[in-house]
Design a protein around this motif. Structure first.
Motif, short mmCIF file in Angstrom:
data_model
loop_
_atom_site.label_atom_id
_atom_site.label_comp_id
_atom_site.label_asym_id
_atom_site.label_seq_id
_atom_site.Cartn_x
_atom_site.Cartn_y
_atom_site.Cartn_z
N SER A 86 -27.00 -36.64 63.80
CA SER A 86 -26.53 -35.94 62.94
C SER A 86 -24.96 -35.62 63.36
O SER A 86 -24.81 -35.33 64.56
CB SER A 86 -27.27 -34.57 62.55
OG SER A 86 -26.89 -34.19 61.33
N SER A 87 -24.10 -35.18 62.30
CA SER A 87 -22.78 -34.93 62.77
C SER A 87 -22.22 -34.18 61.60
O SER A 87 -22.93 -34.08 60.56
CB SER A 87 -21.84 -36.24 62.86
OG SER A 87 -21.82 -36.91 61.53
N SER A 89 -19.22 -35.20 59.37
CA SER A 89 -18.40 -36.31 58.98
C SER A 89 -17.12 -35.94 59.25
O SER A 89 -16.58 -34.75 59.06
CB SER A 89 -18.80 -37.05 57.73
OG SER A 89 -20.00 -37.19 57.52
N GLY A 113 -28.48 -36.81 52.78
CA GLY A 113 -27.76 -36.58 54.31
C GLY A 113 -26.94 -35.26 54.25
O GLY A 113 -25.80 -35.47 54.48
N THR A 116 -24.62 -30.80 57.99
CA THR A 116 -24.00 -29.28 58.19
C THR A 116 -23.90 -28.71 57.08
O THR A 116 -24.03 -27.66 56.54
CB THR A 116 -22.78 -29.52 58.94
OG1 THR A 116 -21.87 -30.01 58.10
CG2 THR A 116 -22.83 -29.92 60.36
N THR A 119 -20.11 -31.32 53.32
CA THR A 119 -19.67 -32.25 52.12
C THR A 119 -20.46 -31.45 51.17
O THR A 119 -19.88 -31.51 50.02
CB THR A 119 -20.45 -33.62 52.63
OG1 THR A 119 -19.85 -33.96 54.00
CG2 THR A 119 -19.43 -34.74 51.39
N GLU A 136 -31.91 -33.62 53.02
CA GLU A 136 -31.89 -33.83 54.43
C GLU A 136 -33.13 -33.81 54.94
O GLU A 136 -34.09 -33.10 54.77
CB GLU A 136 -31.10 -32.49 55.11
CG GLU A 136 -31.05 -32.34 56.40
CD GLU A 136 -30.31 -33.65 57.36
OE1 GLU A 136 -29.42 -33.96 56.74
OE2 GLU A 136 -31.16 -34.22 58.19
N ILE A 137 -33.10 -35.06 55.74
CA ILE A 137 -34.57 -35.51 56.31
C ILE A 137 -35.32 -34.28 57.37
O ILE A 137 -36.22 -34.31 57.72
CB ILE A 137 -34.58 -36.80 56.92
CG1 ILE A 137 -36.13 -37.48 56.75
CG2 ILE A 137 -34.00 -36.93 58.26
CD1 ILE A 137 -36.30 -38.83 56.77
N ASP A 162 -37.22 -37.00 52.54
CA ASP A 162 -36.59 -38.51 52.52
C ASP A 162 -35.78 -38.71 51.32
O ASP A 162 -36.35 -38.81 50.45
CB ASP A 162 -37.83 -39.46 52.92
CG ASP A 162 -37.18 -40.73 53.19
OD1 ASP A 162 -36.02 -40.69 53.04
OD2 ASP A 162 -38.07 -41.43 53.35
N GLY A 163 -34.60 -38.65 51.90
CA GLY A 163 -33.47 -38.83 50.69
C GLY A 163 -33.54 -40.48 49.98
O GLY A 163 -32.72 -40.58 49.00
N THR A 179 -24.26 -40.02 52.94
CA THR A 179 -23.56 -39.96 54.19
C THR A 179 -24.19 -40.40 55.29
O THR A 179 -23.94 -39.92 56.53
CB THR A 179 -23.01 -38.42 54.38
OG1 THR A 179 -23.99 -37.47 54.42
CG2 THR A 179 -22.07 -38.02 53.17
N VAL A 236 -29.89 -44.12 57.87
CA VAL A 236 -30.91 -43.30 57.27
C VAL A 236 -32.18 -43.85 58.26
O VAL A 236 -32.25 -44.94 58.48
CB VAL A 236 -31.22 -43.56 56.08
CG1 VAL A 236 -30.29 -43.18 54.97
CG2 VAL A 236 -31.69 -45.12 55.66
N ARG A 237 -32.88 -42.68 58.45
CA ARG A 237 -34.00 -42.65 59.37
C ARG A 237 -34.84 -43.95 59.16
O ARG A 237 -35.35 -44.74 60.01
CB ARG A 237 -34.95 -41.57 59.57
CG ARG A 237 -34.24 -40.48 60.41
CD ARG A 237 -35.51 -39.46 60.78
NE ARG A 237 -34.59 -38.30 61.25
CZ ARG A 237 -35.30 -37.22 61.86
NH1 ARG A 237 -36.63 -36.94 61.50
NH2 ARG A 237 -34.63 -36.27 62.03
#
Ligand SMILES: C[S@@+](CC[C@H](N)C(=O)[O-])C[C@H]1O[C@@H](n2cnc3c(N)ncnc32)[C@H](O)[C@@H]1O
Length: 283
Positions: A86-87, A89, A113, A116, A119, A136-137, A162-163, A179, A236-237
């Motif tokens: 995660s970040s 972007s 996604g 933080t 976005t 967000e997962i 799960d997006g 994202t 994505v996971r």
């Protein structure tokens, strides 16, 4: 990169959103810088120890800041090794995503996604809190993003889940943006996109980088469009495991120098990527 104009250009709403939303509000006090040091580790940037360096990193336009390694298994206590999961972007890449997404005030927007929540805040500033859903997962990240958004009096719907499944209860969407990158466009996204709606997402490619693609939906689970930019995102996971590119609809000999002229056509159960000179099959 493509020949598209970069940056805000004439996109005034985006410039205003960037000025209105304080990026540093969404950045944790301890983040990893995304380039390895001499020992091959990612350096930690700690706001309490080096506030000026932290702030400089937050506003470095081309760099994401890493907020999670190995799905949270690595504590942010020092320089470290691990996969980016995660970040926040980079500002530059968010500008590209949102400029191509081009949401209008009141458009129903689905984001996959949350990370933080930065976005999400920009999207909410544009479309309005009632119009934005973000998924967000990682439940802890979703909760933190919800809190950060609420502290700025921004109240989009922030969901943990799960997006790849989208959020059918909020459909149809005018705009969908991811994202995190995918190897295969999840069918739920196109099922939930209204006819003429726009999906912007990073798609894995055989060229050693992702491609930012913009697809226009047909309202029947299909979409077509082009690649706009070369980008790099975390996956994505559910799509981390490699899949042969032929199984993902890529031509066996895709030319890395001609990614801008590829057509991307997705129909229920199938995606195809092919040079634009080939007659387009019906989506
Ligand atoms: C690059 S980060 C998003 C950064 C965000 N745009 C920001 O600026 O804060 C990608 C995020 O996607 C999340 N993610 C990965 N797979 C997901 C999935 N299947 N559904 C929803 N979120 C997912 C990750 O946990 C991560 O937080």
């Amino acid at each position: 990169m493509s020949n598209n104009p970069r940056g805000f250009g004439t996109c005034h709403w985006l410039r205003e959103a960037f000025l209105a939303v304080p990026r540093e509000h969404f950045v944790p006090e301890r983040v990893w810088w995304p380039a390895r040091d001499a020992e091959g580790l990612y350096p930690l940037c700690d706001r309490r120890e080096r506030p000026n360096a932290w702030l400089k990193a937050v506003y470095a336009p081309g760099a994401p800041l890493i907020t999670q390694l190995d799905d949270g298994a690595v504590p942010p206590t020092g320089r470290a090794e691990g996969a980016f999961t995660s970040s926040i972007s980079s500002a530059g890449v968010i500008i590209e995503l949102l400029r191509h997404l081009a949401p209008e005030p009141g458009d129903r927007v689905l984001e996959i996604g949350t990370g933080t929540g930065y976005t999400t805040a920009l999207l909410t500033h544009r479309a309005g809190a009632d119009a934005v859903v973000t998924v967000e997962i990682d439940a802890a990240l979703a909760e933190r993003a919800r809190d950060r958004l609420a502290a700025l009096d921004l109240h989009p719907l922030v969901l943990a889940g799960d997006g790849e499944r989208g959020y059918p209860a909020g459909a149809p969407y005018d705009r969908i943006v991811a994202t995190a990158s995918v190897r295969r466009i999840p069918p739920a996204w196109l099922e939930q996109l209204r006819p003429g709606g726009v999906l912007v997402a990073p798609l894995d490619s055989p060229f050693g980088h992702d491609l930012l693609v913009r697809l226009v939906g047909d309202g029947r689970g299909g979409a077509r469009g082009r690649a706009l930019e070369r980008v790099e995102f975390m996956r994505v996971r559910g799509q981390r495991a490699p899949v042969p590119y032929e199984e993902l609809g890529w031509p066996t000999e895709a030319d890395p120098d001609h990614w801008q002229t590829l057509d991307i056509v997705v129909a229920p159960g199938r995606q195809r990527i092919f040079p634009a000179t080939t007659p387009q099959p019906a989506a």
